[in-house]
Design a protein around this motif. Structure first.
Motif, PDB file in Angstrom:
ATOM      1  N   LEU A   1      31.902  33.455  35.872  1.00 29.43           N
ATOM      2  CA  LEU A   1      32.223  33.054  37.240  1.00 29.43           C
ATOM      3  C   LEU A   1      31.176  33.579  38.216  1.00 29.43           C
ATOM      4  O   LEU A   1      30.771  32.865  39.152  1.00 29.43           O
ATOM      5  CB  LEU A   1      33.620  33.550  37.617  1.00 29.43           C
ATOM      6  N   ASN A   2      30.720  34.805  37.995  1.00 31.60           N
ATOM      7  CA  ASN A   2      29.691  35.371  38.866  1.00 31.60           C
ATOM      8  C   ASN A   2      28.353  34.667  38.680  1.00 31.60           C
ATOM      9  O   ASN A   2      27.642  34.390  39.648  1.00 31.60           O
ATOM     10  CB  ASN A   2      29.554  36.873  38.609  1.00 31.60           C
ATOM     11  N   SER A   3      28.004  34.367  37.439  1.00 26.16           N
ATOM     12  CA  SER A   3      26.755  33.674  37.171  1.00 26.16           C
ATOM     13  C   SER A   3      26.756  32.269  37.768  1.00 26.16           C
ATOM     14  O   SER A   3      25.736  31.811  38.312  1.00 26.16           O
ATOM     15  CB  SER A   3      26.511  33.599  35.660  1.00 26.16           C
ATOM     16  N   ASN A   4      27.899  31.599  37.692  1.00 26.70           N
ATOM     17  CA  ASN A   4      28.010  30.245  38.255  1.00 26.70           C
ATOM     18  C   ASN A   4      28.056  30.254  39.774  1.00 26.70           C
ATOM     19  O   ASN A   4      27.831  29.222  40.413  1.00 26.70           O
ATOM     20  CB  ASN A   4      29.267  29.551  37.720  1.00 26.70           C
ATOM     21  N   GLY A   5      28.390  31.409  40.361  1.00 21.72           N
ATOM     22  CA  GLY A   5      28.529  31.477  41.815  1.00 21.72           C
ATOM     23  C   GLY A   5      29.728  30.713  42.330  1.00 21.72           C
ATOM     24  O   GLY A   5      29.748  30.245  43.476  1.00 21.72           O
TER      25      GLY A   5
ATOM     26  N   ALA B   1      34.848  28.739  34.885  1.00 17.40           N
ATOM     27  CA  ALA B   1      34.004  29.720  34.201  1.00 17.40           C
ATOM     28  C   ALA B   1      33.159  29.057  33.120  1.00 17.40           C
ATOM     29  O   ALA B   1      31.997  29.435  32.906  1.00 17.40           O
ATOM     30  CB  ALA B   1      34.875  30.818  33.602  1.00 17.40           C
ATOM     31  N   GLN B   2      33.733  28.059  32.437  1.00 13.18           N
ATOM     32  CA  GLN B   2      33.049  27.441  31.310  1.00 13.18           C
ATOM     33  C   GLN B   2      32.234  26.213  31.690  1.00 13.18           C
ATOM     34  O   GLN B   2      31.383  25.777  30.911  1.00 13.18           O
ATOM     35  CB  GLN B   2      34.073  27.081  30.227  1.00 13.18           C
TER      36      GLN B   2
ATOM     37  N   THR C   1      32.210  23.815  41.492  1.00 15.70           N
ATOM     38  CA  THR C   1      31.624  24.639  42.552  1.00 15.70           C
ATOM     39  C   THR C   1      32.643  25.566  43.191  1.00 15.70           C
ATOM     40  O   THR C   1      32.323  26.694  43.568  1.00 15.70           O
ATOM     41  CB  THR C   1      31.002  23.736  43.641  1.00 15.70           C
ATOM     42  N   ALA C   2      33.879  25.089  43.341  1.00 14.18           N
ATOM     43  CA  ALA C   2      34.906  25.862  44.052  1.00 14.18           C
ATOM     44  C   ALA C   2      36.252  25.667  43.378  1.00 14.18           C
ATOM     45  O   ALA C   2      36.524  24.622  42.779  1.00 14.18           O
ATOM     46  CB  ALA C   2      34.987  25.440  45.518  1.00 14.18           C
ATOM     47  N   VAL C   3      37.106  26.695  43.489  1.00 14.11           N
ATOM     48  CA  VAL C   3      38.441  26.678  42.882  1.00 14.11           C
ATOM     49  C   VAL C   3      39.454  27.164  43.902  1.00 14.11           C
ATOM     50  O   VAL C   3      39.188  28.110  44.654  1.00 14.11           O
ATOM     51  CB  VAL C   3      38.482  27.583  41.630  1.00 14.11           C
ATOM     52  N   ALA C   4      40.625  26.524  43.917  1.00 20.23           N
ATOM     53  CA  ALA C   4      41.787  27.055  44.635  1.00 20.23           C
ATOM     54  C   ALA C   4      42.871  27.296  43.596  1.00 20.23           C
ATOM     55  O   ALA C   4      43.477  26.352  43.093  1.00 20.23           O
ATOM     56  CB  ALA C   4      42.263  26.088  45.707  1.00 20.23           C
TER      57      ALA C   4
END
Length: 519
Positions: free
Chosen positions: A225-229, A147-148, A153-156
């Protein structure tokens, strides 16, 4: 905590059985000391692919350790990724392993550390798209860092949390077992964390606890998180009584970007660690990174977004979204005649004379969740919590039975309860359990939730509302669902005074209702 560390260190042997697309052996650097922003040294290791970096740089994964574990936790998963062309770093978060600093529970220092490691990777290697992954503590840090830091790009996030308060203080109830495990097993704990835990146990400065929790909770960062996609994969377990699925399903519904939700049997971190769902969790994690870091068209972005595995049978089901069903049945609570009888719940509202039942604090009953942690872990292997429903003490509990089901009743989602009570003390606690009860009176736990009512209006009718923990369970034909409510549970801290009475009034104007979502 060593009993929890051993399974985690064995994780790769049990859940990393994936086929590599490249047989080239990666280079392994076992010990890296990286100086972070405040001069502390972080301990890390690194797998470097033998293949040349693509034009856009290596797809890169940063693994973050679970509580009390260190950089060795994901060795086999990291090697597997590196054999498939990934640059992979695993590190020990500050205060764990031999990394310096104090454990701040995903505070600013830990989040800044992760960004420093990304800086280091980019300064020393051709880094392409980067993802973060971790179990438990590592999952929470991964989400907040993503988020920060838009470079993620991606998280698990496996067995992670999105709301610290829900984990340690569900429905105003202190999660005593798990909170004690966490605060007593971190050797380098920031003193602020001890203060927060002491305040929570004493129900003091709850506003301060909330201030501490908010920046450590991914739910606070939905806009970022939404802004970062960010492409977010979440995996949580039905019998995880530390990080329940509920707050993660809430986070899932709020995310606009690529997302996938895995809901599994078992308890905290054990399902992911011990290869739950025949390795489905880690296999899906690898496919997630292949799609969003390597940009492979592997179809995971067009598949159903929710994978839900049914408790006990371990049957995997897929759904387009969460909630997975818009069907539900409302059961109205009807009275019992004495302490020696069960009450009932029916699809019709209560329209009889004014009536009431009571049950009392001061003792636990057989309406429980089994042995803390152990029973929950066994459920992941298809061994459920059983209890003799006929042996539940009616003086200290109350049971409501549904009608007998003529066909399988497939519960999917989050049951909820609205209930009228009249407490005899200003602080009372209820433990709400949902059981699958067979013809012989043997019950299997479906789900539960606690609630503590503080500053209650003594002797006055008031309505409480709570969500039980999200679940997936098939009640067989010929069985009933039992709502069993008592006042104590082994997992949670009891009120200081347990000598109270809870009266349940039944009135046409005061309907108590259990709502169960199902297919």
């Amino acid at each position: 905590m060593k009993t929890f560390a051993l399974p985690a260190l064995l994780a790769g042997a049990l859940c990393a059985g994936f086929t590599a697309s490249s047989q080239a052996a990666p280079t392994f650097i076992p010990d890296l000391d990286i100086t972070t922003f405040d001069g502390s040294e972080l301990d890390a290791n690194l797998f470097i692919p033998e293949t040349a970096a693509p034009a856009g740089g290596y797809p890169t994964v940063l693994f973050t350790n679970s509580w009390m574990l260190d950089k060795h936790q994901y060795l086999l998963q990291a090697k597997e990724l590196a054999e498939n062309g990934y640059l992979v770093m695993s590190y020990s978060t500050r205060g764990f392993g031999v990394s310096e600093g104090l454990v701040d529970v995903a505070g600013d220092n830990s989040i800044n550390d992760a960004s420093v490691l990304i800086d280091w990777l980019q300064a020393n290697y051709p880094v392409g798209k980067l993802g973060m992954a971790g179990i438990s503590y590592g999952a929470g840090i991964s989400l907040v860092t993503a988020a920060q830091d838009p470079r993620v790009t991606a998280v698990a996030a496996l067995s992670g949390w999105s709301d610290v308060i829900e984990g340690l203080y569900p429905n105003d109830t202190v999660n005593l077992v798990w909170g004690t495990i966490l605060t007593t097993t971190a050797l380098n704990l920031d003193p602020e964390v001890d203060t927060i835990w002491a305040n929570l146990r004493a129900t003091e400065d709850i506003a301060g606890v909330e201030t501490f929790a908010a920046p450590r909770s991914a739910l606070s960062y939905v806009p970022e998180l939404n802004s970062n996609g960010t492409a977010v994969l979440m995996s949580n377990n039905f019998a995880d009584y530390l990080f329940k699925p509920n707050s993660m399903t809430q986070l899932y519904t709020l995310l606009d970007g690529p997302k996938k939700l895995l809901l599994n049997p078992g308890t905290h971190a054990v399902t992911e660690t011990l290869g739950g769902n025949d390795g489905h969790i880690w296999a899906t994690t690898f496919r997630w990174f292949d799609r969003y870091l390597k940009e492979e068209a592997n179809g995971i972005d067009t598949e159903p977004k929710v994978d839900m595995t049914v408790r006990i049978s371990n049957k995997l089901e897929q759904f387009d979204d969460f909630p997975v069903t818009d069907k539900s049945t409302r059961y109205f609570l009807h009275p019992r005649f004495s302490y020696f009888n069960n009450a009932s719940m029916k699809t019709s509202s209560y329209n009889g004379w004014g009536w009431s039942n009571d049950f009392h604090g001061g003792a636990d009953t057989k309406a429980g969740t089994g042995i803390p942690v152990i029973s929950d872990a066994l459920e992941g292997f298809g061994i459920p919590v059983y209890t003799n429903m006929l042996g539940i003490n009616g003086y200290h509990a109350i049971e409501y039975n549904s009608p007998v089901f003529g066909s399988t009743f497939k519960i999917r989602g989050t049951p909820s309860l609205e209930m009228w009570i009249k407490p005899s003390k200003p602080e009372v606690q209820l433990h709400v359990h949902l059981y699958d009860t067979g013809p012989l009176g043997l019950g299997r736990l479906i789900t539960h939730a606690p609630i503590t009512v503080r500053n209650a209006a003594v002797g006055q009718s008031q309505k409480i509302s709570l969500d039980l923990f999200t679940t997936s369970y098939d009640v067989p034909a010929g069985h009933v669902v039992t709502l069993a409510i008592d006042t104590e549970g082994l997992i949670y801290q009891k009120p200081a005074d347990t000598r109270y009475e809870i009266t349940v009034p039944y009135r046409r104007s005061q309907q108590s209702v259990l709502t169960i979502p199902h297919l």
